[in-house]
Design a protein around this motif. Structure first.
Motif, PDB file in Angstrom:
ATOM      1  N   LEU A 196       3.224   1.333  19.540  1.00 25.10           N
ATOM      2  CA  LEU A 196       2.893   2.398  20.485  1.00 25.10           C
ATOM      3  C   LEU A 196       4.160   2.815  21.217  1.00 25.10           C
ATOM      4  O   LEU A 196       4.876   1.974  21.769  1.00 25.10           O
ATOM      5  N   ALA A 197       4.445   4.129  21.214  1.00 22.98           N
ATOM      6  CA  ALA A 197       5.584   4.666  21.957  1.00 22.98           C
ATOM      7  C   ALA A 197       5.066   5.467  23.144  1.00 22.98           C
ATOM      8  O   ALA A 197       4.258   6.386  22.974  1.00 22.98           O
ATOM      9  N   LEU A 198       5.536   5.118  24.353  1.00 24.44           N
ATOM     10  CA  LEU A 198       5.176   5.834  25.572  1.00 24.44           C
ATOM     11  C   LEU A 198       6.400   6.565  26.122  1.00 24.44           C
ATOM     12  O   LEU A 198       7.524   6.333  25.690  1.00 24.44           O
ATOM     13  N   GLY A 199       6.151   7.456  27.086  1.00 27.88           N
ATOM     14  CA  GLY A 199       7.231   8.179  27.733  1.00 27.88           C
ATOM     15  C   GLY A 199       8.019   7.283  28.677  1.00 27.88           C
ATOM     16  O   GLY A 199       7.588   6.177  29.042  1.00 27.88           O
ATOM     17  N   ALA A 200       9.183   7.774  29.092  1.00 24.94           N
ATOM     18  CA  ALA A 200      10.095   6.975  29.909  1.00 24.94           C
ATOM     19  C   ALA A 200       9.483   6.561  31.243  1.00 24.94           C
ATOM     20  O   ALA A 200       9.830   5.517  31.798  1.00 24.94           O
TER      21      ALA A 200
ATOM     22  N   ARG B 128       0.812  -1.224   0.000  1.00 26.13           N
ATOM     23  CA  ARG B 128       0.000   0.000   0.000  1.00 26.13           C
ATOM     24  C   ARG B 128       0.842   1.269   0.000  1.00 26.13           C
ATOM     25  O   ARG B 128       0.350   2.340  -0.332  1.00 26.13           O
ATOM     26  N   ARG B 129       2.113   1.180   0.417  1.00 26.81           N
ATOM     27  CA  ARG B 129       3.057   2.293   0.376  1.00 26.81           C
ATOM     28  C   ARG B 129       2.509   3.554   1.073  1.00 26.81           C
ATOM     29  O   ARG B 129       2.489   4.648   0.513  1.00 26.81           O
ATOM     30  N   SER B 130       2.052   3.359   2.289  1.00 24.25           N
ATOM     31  CA  SER B 130       1.570   4.502   3.076  1.00 24.25           C
ATOM     32  C   SER B 130       1.784   4.227   4.558  1.00 24.25           C
ATOM     33  O   SER B 130       1.769   3.069   4.991  1.00 24.25           O
ATOM     34  N   LEU B 131       1.967   5.315   5.319  1.00 21.10           N
ATOM     35  CA  LEU B 131       2.124   5.239   6.762  1.00 21.10           C
ATOM     36  C   LEU B 131       1.300   6.334   7.418  1.00 21.10           C
ATOM     37  O   LEU B 131       1.277   7.473   6.931  1.00 21.10           O
ATOM     38  N   ARG B 132       0.636   5.989   8.518  1.00 26.36           N
ATOM     39  CA  ARG B 132      -0.075   6.984   9.325  1.00 26.36           C
ATOM     40  C   ARG B 132       0.474   6.945  10.746  1.00 26.36           C
ATOM     41  O   ARG B 132       0.534   5.880  11.366  1.00 26.36           O
ATOM     42  N   ILE B 133       0.862   8.107  11.239  1.00 22.58           N
ATOM     43  CA  ILE B 133       1.445   8.225  12.572  1.00 22.58           C
ATOM     44  C   ILE B 133       0.666   9.277  13.345  1.00 22.58           C
ATOM     45  O   ILE B 133       0.409  10.374  12.835  1.00 22.58           O
ATOM     46  N   TRP B 134       0.299   8.953  14.581  1.00 19.36           N
ATOM     47  CA  TRP B 134      -0.421   9.905  15.438  1.00 19.36           C
ATOM     48  C   TRP B 134       0.478  10.313  16.581  1.00 19.36           C
ATOM     49  O   TRP B 134       0.975   9.463  17.329  1.00 19.36           O
TER      50      TRP B 134
ATOM     51  N   PHE C  33       2.458   7.797  18.962  1.00 22.59           N
ATOM     52  CA  PHE C  33       3.288   8.361  20.029  1.00 22.59           C
ATOM     53  C   PHE C  33       2.335   8.991  21.038  1.00 22.59           C
ATOM     54  O   PHE C  33       1.616   9.925  20.716  1.00 22.59           O
ATOM     55  N   CYS C  34       2.324   8.473  22.255  1.00 24.78           N
ATOM     56  CA  CYS C  34       1.492   9.040  23.330  1.00 24.78           C
ATOM     57  C   CYS C  34       2.395   9.157  24.545  1.00 24.78           C
ATOM     58  O   CYS C  34       2.327   8.370  25.482  1.00 24.78           O
ATOM     59  N   ARG C  35       3.242  10.174  24.514  1.00 21.28           N
ATOM     60  CA  ARG C  35       4.353  10.248  25.450  1.00 21.28           C
ATOM     61  C   ARG C  35       4.202  11.414  26.427  1.00 21.28           C
ATOM     62  O   ARG C  35       3.838  12.518  26.051  1.00 21.28           O
ATOM     63  N   ASN C  36       4.499  11.116  27.705  1.00 18.21           N
ATOM     64  CA  ASN C  36       4.584  12.153  28.738  1.00 18.21           C
ATOM     65  C   ASN C  36       3.273  12.913  28.944  1.00 18.21           C
ATOM     66  O   ASN C  36       3.279  14.088  29.295  1.00 18.21           O
ATOM     67  N   VAL C  37       2.166  12.230  28.719  1.00 20.40           N
ATOM     68  CA  VAL C  37       0.860  12.817  29.022  1.00 20.40           C
ATOM     69  C   VAL C  37       0.079  11.926  29.986  1.00 20.40           C
ATOM     70  O   VAL C  37      -0.605  12.425  30.877  1.00 20.40           O
ATOM     71  N   LEU C  38       0.215  10.615  29.865  1.00 24.84           N
ATOM     72  CA  LEU C  38      -0.537   9.705  30.728  1.00 24.84           C
ATOM     73  C   LEU C  38      -0.090   9.779  32.179  1.00 24.84           C
ATOM     74  O   LEU C  38      -0.838   9.389  33.078  1.00 24.84           O
TER      75      LEU C  38
ATOM     76  N   GLU D  31       7.813  17.340  18.865  1.00 22.84           N
ATOM     77  CA  GLU D  31       7.747  15.891  18.671  1.00 22.84           C
ATOM     78  C   GLU D  31       7.268  15.506  17.272  1.00 22.84           C
ATOM     79  O   GLU D  31       7.930  14.711  16.595  1.00 22.84           O
ATOM     80  N   PRO D  32       6.121  16.015  16.789  1.00 19.46           N
ATOM     81  CA  PRO D  32       5.717  15.619  15.434  1.00 19.46           C
ATOM     82  C   PRO D  32       6.719  16.014  14.360  1.00 19.46           C
ATOM     83  O   PRO D  32       6.925  15.264  13.389  1.00 19.46           O
ATOM     84  N   TYR D  33       7.386  17.163  14.526  1.00 15.45           N
ATOM     85  CA  TYR D  33       8.389  17.542  13.534  1.00 15.45           C
ATOM     86  C   TYR D  33       9.645  16.685  13.650  1.00 15.45           C
ATOM     87  O   TYR D  33      10.322  16.422  12.644  1.00 15.45           O
ATOM     88  N   SER D  34       9.964  16.212  14.855  1.00 14.19           N
ATOM     89  CA  SER D  34      11.067  15.260  14.995  1.00 14.19           C
ATOM     90  C   SER D  34      10.744  13.969  14.250  1.00 14.19           C
ATOM     91  O   SER D  34      11.610  13.389  13.576  1.00 14.19           O
ATOM     92  N   ILE D  35       9.497  13.511  14.369  1.00 10.62           N
ATOM     93  CA  ILE D  35       9.064  12.319  13.631  1.00 10.62           C
ATOM     94  C   ILE D  35       9.167  12.560  12.128  1.00 10.62           C
ATOM     95  O   ILE D  35       9.666  11.709  11.371  1.00 10.62           O
TER      96      ILE D  35
END
Length: 288
Positions: free
Chosen positions: A240-244, A99-105, A210-215, A114-118
């Protein structure tokens, strides 16, 4: 601020944003809301609370935004972006070849670092993603920080926090005393206002979240509900990426840790029901 005002604000902030303020955080409320009260021409926090109770919606939004933490910087904690480059993108390039596509939230996008780093990670991946459709959705509770993110303008101090000099030269242009991220990187990121306590099924499904440093600011029950809904928004082979300081362990079986990749998780499709119904909601909660 009276004890009653503080208790009202604790409940109000929990209901509106999920922020779980500990009983000893009165000083934090005062330090953030007194300037807001003065800006609104009010005598103090008691007057501010009364206005909120009377339904002053604009002021209510300002109170929530003043109390939510928006600390962020480029490539924060580094490890999640190493995982993205070395593990996540290679796996998905292979899995999504047809499909040659990626979706990142980016579920707590704040002022955009963070989104610009991604986005820069995807750009740096090079020819393997040429011709692919890549979509990054950055959401945040605060419209104010989303506006800053859309503009992509950062101070010298902000670009010096975590951003390698070669990427600054490659992807930014100087604008007076500020630096602006290039238009092609900005175009990779969509911005939407979103409260994680509310339904987010309209966002569709994602390959990476990416759901980092909010939970860390939510109690156990709230975290579990968010994890279960995140699992429904993720592709079966997603990441899924979480904060440290965050984990799914002991909270839900909807995700399982990725072997040897700290902070990275995969959907668990053999999962049992969530570990919480029946768990006391907030007795062991991580609090702000």
């Amino acid at each position: 601020m009276t004890p009653l005002d503080f208790e009202y604000l604790r409940k109000f902030l929990k209901d509106r944003s999920g922020l779980d303020l500990a009983p000893d955080k009165q000083y934090l409320v005062e330090s953030r809301l007194l300037p807001l009260a003065r800006k609104a021409g009010l005598s103090g926090i008691s007057d501010l609370v009364q206005r909120v109770k009377n339904g002053a919606e604009a002021l209510t939004i300002d109170v929530v935004e003043a109390m939510t933490t928006n600390e962020t910087f480029f490539f924060r904690d580094k490890t999640p972006f190493d995982h993205l480059r070395d593990t996540v993108i290679p796996a998905l390039v292979q899995a999504r070849a047809a499909r040659r596509s990626l979706r990142i939230w980016c579920a707590a996008g704040s002022t955009g670092q963070e989104p610009y780093s991604i986005a820069m990670c995807l750009k740096e991946y090079g020819a393997a993603l040429t011709g692919w459709r890549t979509e990054i959705v950055a959401t945040d509770l605060s419209n104010e920080v989303l506006e800053k993110s859309r503009a992509g303008l950062y101070s010298q101090f902000e670009v010096q926090r975590g951003l390698p000099i070669q990427l600054l030269i490659k992807y930014f242009k100087q604008a007076g005393e500020l630096w602006q991220i290039n238009a092609d990187i900005r175009a990779m990121v969509q911005h939407r206002q979103l409260n994680l306590l509310q339904d987010f099924s309209h966002l569709g499904t994602f390959d990476v979240i990416f759901c980092r440093n909010v939970l860390i600011y939510f109690d156990q029950e709230t975290k579990v509900g968010i994890f279960m809904r995140l699992a429904k928004r993720m592709e079966a082979d997603g990441f899924l990426a979480l904060g440290a300081a965050e984990t799914v362990v002991g909270l839900t079986d909807a995700f399982k840790p990725h072997p040897d990749k700290r902070g990275l998780y995969r959907p668990n499709h053999l999962s049992s029901p969530p570990l919480v119904p029946g768990m006391p909601a907030a007795k062991s909660a991580v609090r702000a």
